[in-house]
Design an enzyme around this catalytic site. Structure first.
Site, mmCIF file in Angstrom:
data_model
loop_
_atom_site.group_PDB
_atom_site.id
_atom_site.type_symbol
_atom_site.label_atom_id
_atom_site.label_comp_id
_atom_site.label_asym_id
_atom_site.label_seq_id
_atom_site.Cartn_x
_atom_site.Cartn_y
_atom_site.Cartn_z
ATOM 1 N N TYR A 69 0.818 -1.219 0.000
ATOM 2 C CA TYR A 69 0.000 0.000 0.000
ATOM 3 C C TYR A 69 0.850 1.267 0.000
ATOM 4 O O TYR A 69 2.046 1.223 0.147
ATOM 5 C CB TYR A 69 -1.077 -0.010 1.076
ATOM 6 C CG TYR A 69 -0.745 -0.105 2.536
ATOM 7 C CD1 TYR A 69 0.464 0.243 3.073
ATOM 8 C CD2 TYR A 69 -1.747 -0.531 3.431
ATOM 9 C CE1 TYR A 69 0.691 0.184 4.438
ATOM 10 C CE2 TYR A 69 -1.526 -0.601 4.794
ATOM 11 C CZ TYR A 69 -0.300 -0.232 5.287
ATOM 12 O OH TYR A 69 -0.095 -0.284 6.633
ATOM 13 N N GLU A 70 0.203 2.375 -0.233
ATOM 14 C CA GLU A 70 0.877 3.684 -0.321
ATOM 15 C C GLU A 70 1.877 3.697 -1.477
ATOM 16 O O GLU A 70 2.939 4.309 -1.391
ATOM 17 C CB GLU A 70 1.577 3.957 1.018
ATOM 18 C CG GLU A 70 1.628 5.402 1.439
ATOM 19 C CD GLU A 70 0.261 6.040 1.472
ATOM 20 O OE1 GLU A 70 -0.664 5.462 2.062
ATOM 21 O OE2 GLU A 70 0.131 7.116 0.871
ATOM 22 N N GLY A 71 1.509 2.998 -2.562
ATOM 23 C CA GLY A 71 2.441 2.815 -3.692
ATOM 24 C C GLY A 71 3.252 1.566 -3.466
ATOM 25 O O GLY A 71 4.065 1.519 -2.546
#
Lengths: 573, 573
Positions: B433-435
């Site tokens: 997550y978050e890239g």
């Protein structure tokens, strides 16, 4: 169908790595003709994909359940297991004298590869049965063999291995389960065993427990251990399951994965009425255990192959379907399947290469079992050397590939319904059980490295060097030799400190050697998708994965002393 | 108490890596005196260990639950969250103008480090709130700031980030959620967002959703996105939560881990009555999103540190307690604690070293946020360069350490009750997550490497080279420079193919540089357990982990073409 057996790949590895033709040329394995091998691979592929793969998820979500009356498997498992028995799939490698087909171990390995790719937890039941068959074949009396081997050979009964106790994990010699002689020549067993895979289930009419225990007056440590056969149901006069024995399933473990495989705590002789038979000589337990465990270690390494195969298939399918973002540098703004993106493509290529590596290593080691059984003493030594590599590196690769599969799925990989997470959870235990991978590394640098004063390793490295062409691979082989020379001159503490990095280096060198051969053969074959993938993945292995292993040389050359520069309590500082 | 905040280590890293003194010397951060820092670290350590750590397991086993009335957190979470708010822990880094303490971001990082070690899933709630605060601070109107920042600053309300949609994951520009202008200057939002962490819960009186959406007539792709603030409860005339907004929690995901953090599917405007406010300019959504995400990426990297710390503590405690086997070569047959065995000792040393590496990297990057906020443009560039490293390598290390922790536990590591498995499951998502970490690597070689024509990277490498002494480290720095030069001269496809191995190389070089400094400082300090461990672990890092990264050079220099030698469908062959 979300799983397809990799039949072409299996056949290729059987032909060119396991050299099945050299086995089929012997009288013992003459039945292993190309046509039969094709039929077996195709047949088990269809069976596993059709019958076992669909149960993989219910095995995880529902899981085996403990009840007062024993362990209950999820719906469908008993029928699918019976179909396996009826299909004769259990008999492939079983001894011909007891109803088996006596085919090469490496062919049985391919069969188990497919079964476990379809459903790894489920396939553990036959895996353990093989260990019981081996123990009885090598150490049982003719009467014991006649009584138990026919049903074990077909899989009508399953087998278990009972080693671990709460205080005795890696240190088998610390176990306390007791065996007292009875008047009738049999033995009374009492003790508690933990982590017993398929220690109970409802798929067969009987379960044959092989139990390490200590006899009265036996010496401490492993020398005092003997092996006992303890059936769940005692056999009646006709050899059929009769009275229930005094073996109780106390509980099953709540594990991170492998929920389809009940991991039991078994209590033997709570009521003083657990009857077993001695297998082999009194005090011969550890030798018999190693008979069970050596092939079991290969079969656990094979679970790495199984997982890698399934996880790769899942990731490839997802990456071909999932549309996201335009391809960088293409000039187009049209989103493409993520398999088109370079970093995803690299991950998938790595999965393919590592799966091929794991399979080559495991099938090669398995072929040495057959050559050893044919009396080839060099093959036996090579098998002994390769077994810790096959177990540890095979499972490390399975875990790595399952991890990459999650990454390829992105956020969906973390959602259980997708399926990728299950492989990641399931495979994690394979690096622990059947001797942790650290124990495998200790076996490598402790026992195996110094076999014949290092000649066994030297012979392997010479074979590699005679065939290897890649510069990085040759450098890695040299590095393995440097490290081995250093380790042989080191004390045991230094050897153990360097054992895990060395195991990985030597494993990658071995895989690099075998995959380079695969690549050379593929270069000569007519073009096909299979051949194209083989060329690309073996090239990737040599260009990217072999050089990585060179980075481990510093760790493999490092002494133990810096690790002991601080006291144990300092680690909590 | 099964968790103890690593206060001495945190203080050491704040002093010598983050150079907190250089921040405390400025008027803006003058409050960050040594005494205050000690009080904060000790205080949060006691709070987190006492109040949050005990809820980590119930968060996993019971988990957040979806109901028709919204998400219900496990027992104890609401009270523990309120205690966090009342203790003022939310205010550390929040803006002074809105009730915060305005202390350095790096000190808030240390606080979040401790909270997340105690309970990673729980700490995600404050982590996301920070993103909302950043977005409003930089892009909100004075009215919006006055309405929302005071409650967000204290943590009385939490924030969320709403980017992802089913068809728009890594490709944010593909999202479809719509915002239509209303007569009153506000906006009507309609669409579905997925993977929204803490998208709903029952711990606070309001939740502030920050939502990326597309306005009428906006261009395609990321340029057409705007950011909207959508409160769960609209504010009444007094600024208190009033009428409920039209935001529905459709479901929460069934994830492999992080069960204490509800991952929601949110439906905005099912009844046409979801009202939001524009934050910043129309079409400025992507810029505002990056404001939220950049620090969020550091805070996700920090989750790697959190996990590594907790998993290491758990493994060390187990290895000191678990007695198994005599020490090889000792001549004694007495079994010892497994921490005495060389391979276990090596695993623990690696865990300590990697945890130190992750913390040094994250605190160093966080300190650049503060220097950037003070107007140091070089620090801002270095922060931009380090952010993908901090996110990807920090989380990679958290996952590696959690994996080793299971291995140290042996069979017990696979049993959920032990606790090690939870960290392994929880941390896995941080690499996604978050890239995803692949997106981070793409950011590194796409945007960051070429900033100032490579001068930002050159400056970092020069700083490393000016201080580094170890031969392996200097070789690695040279290798990073070689690779960077090659990548800068390559087209985007080649750069992306090599991006992940290069990110790891550069991260290890950075950590090697920082840990070498830590080791030099520790060499001068008076002996203590902490200092002894610091010397040993930093030495291990230089001797074993830095050389490993050199093995990645071949992959980082490899072009993309071999990956594309086969067609996508061939991967299924």
């Amino acid at each position: 169908m979300d799983f397809t057996a990799p039949v072409t790949e299996q056949r290729f590895v059987l032909d060119h790595i396991a050299r099945l033709d050299t086995l089929a040329d012997t009288p013992r394995f003459a039945a292993a003709s190309p046509d039969l091998v094709d039929a077996v691979l195709e047949g088990i592929g269809q069976f596993a994909a059709g019958e076992w793969a669909p149960l993989d998820r219910i095995g995880d979500t529902v899981g085996a359940r403990w009840t007062e009356d024993g362990v209950v498997m999820p719906d469908g498992f008993r029928a699918a297991y019976q179909a396996y028995v009826e299909g004769g799939w259990g008999t492939i490698g079983s001894p011909e004298a007891f109803g088996g087909q006596g085919l090469p171990f490496v062919l049985a390995t391919a069969v188990l590869d497919t079964l476990g790719s379809a459903n790894m937890a489920f396939a553990l039941a036959p895996t353990l049965t093989v260990g019981a068959i081996e123990a009885l074949t090598h150490h049982g009396t003719p009467e014991q063999q006649a009584a138990y081997l026919p049903k074990l050979s077909t899989g009508e009964w399953t087998g278990t291995m009972n080693l671990t106790e709460p205080q005795a994990g890696s240190d088998v010699g610390a176990l306390k389960t007791k065996a007292e002689p009875r008047d009738d020549g049999r033995w009374s067993i009492r003790g508690t065993k933990i982590f017993i895979s398929f220690g109970d289930h409802d798929m067969t009419d009987n379960i044959v427990h092989l139990v390490l225990a200590r006899t009265p007056g036996a010496p401490e440590g492993t020398k005092g251990l003997s092996l006992f056969l303890v059936p769940k149901y005692r056999l009646d006069a006709d050899g059929n399951p009769g009275d229930i024995n005094d073996v109780r399933v106390v509980s099953i473990e709540h594990k991170m994965g492998l929920h389809g495989s009940p991991t039991c705590v078994l209590s033997f002789g709570d009521h003083g009425d657990c009857i077993g038979e001695l297998i082999g000589a009194e005090g011969g337990g550890i030798a018999a255990m190693f008979t069970m465990m050596n092939n079991a270690r290969l079969n656990v390494g094979l679970q790495g192959v199984q997982t890698a195969e399934r996880a790769t298939q899942r990731a490839v399918a997802y990456a071909r379907e999932r549309i996201q973002s335009a391809r960088a540098g293409s000039g187009s703004r049209e989103p493409v399947a993520i398999i088109e993106h370079p970093d995803v493509r690299r991950m998938l290529m790595r999965m393919k290469a590592q799966t091929m590596a794991a399979r080559a290593l495991l099938y090669y080691a398995a072929s040495q079992v057959d050559h050893a059984n044919l009396g080839d003493t060099e093959a036996k030594k090579r098998l002994d050397l390769l077994t810790p590599l096959a177990k540890a590196h095979g499972t490390d690769l399975g875990a790595e590939v399952a991890d990459i599969a999650i990454q390829v799925h992105g956020g969906m990989g973390y959602i259980e319904e997708t399926g990728a997470a299950q492989h990641f959870r399931d495979v994690r235990v394979t690096r622990i059980y059947e001797g942790t991978n650290g124990i495998q590394a200790a076996d490598l640098v402790g026992r195996k490295l110094s076999m014949d004063n290092g000649a066994t390793l030297t012979s392997l490295l010479a074979d590699m060097r005679g065939e290897a062409q890649g510069e990085a691979l040759l450098t890695l082989i040299d590095a393995c030799e440097d490290v081995a020379r250093n380790l042989l001159a080191s004390d045991i503490e230094d050897r153990l400190a360097a054992s895990s990095p060395f195991l990985t280096m030597l494993s990658v060198a071995t895989c690099g050697w075998l995959l380079e051969r695969e690549g050379r053969i593929a270069a000569e074959l007519p073009d096909s998708p299979f051949v194209a993938m083989k060329r690309a993945a073996t090239r990737f292995y040599g260009e990217q994965i072999v050089p990585e292993a060179l980075g481990l040389k510093a760790a493999a050359m490092a002494p133990a002393a810096p690790l002991y520069a601080v006291e144990p309590e300092t680690f909590a500082a």
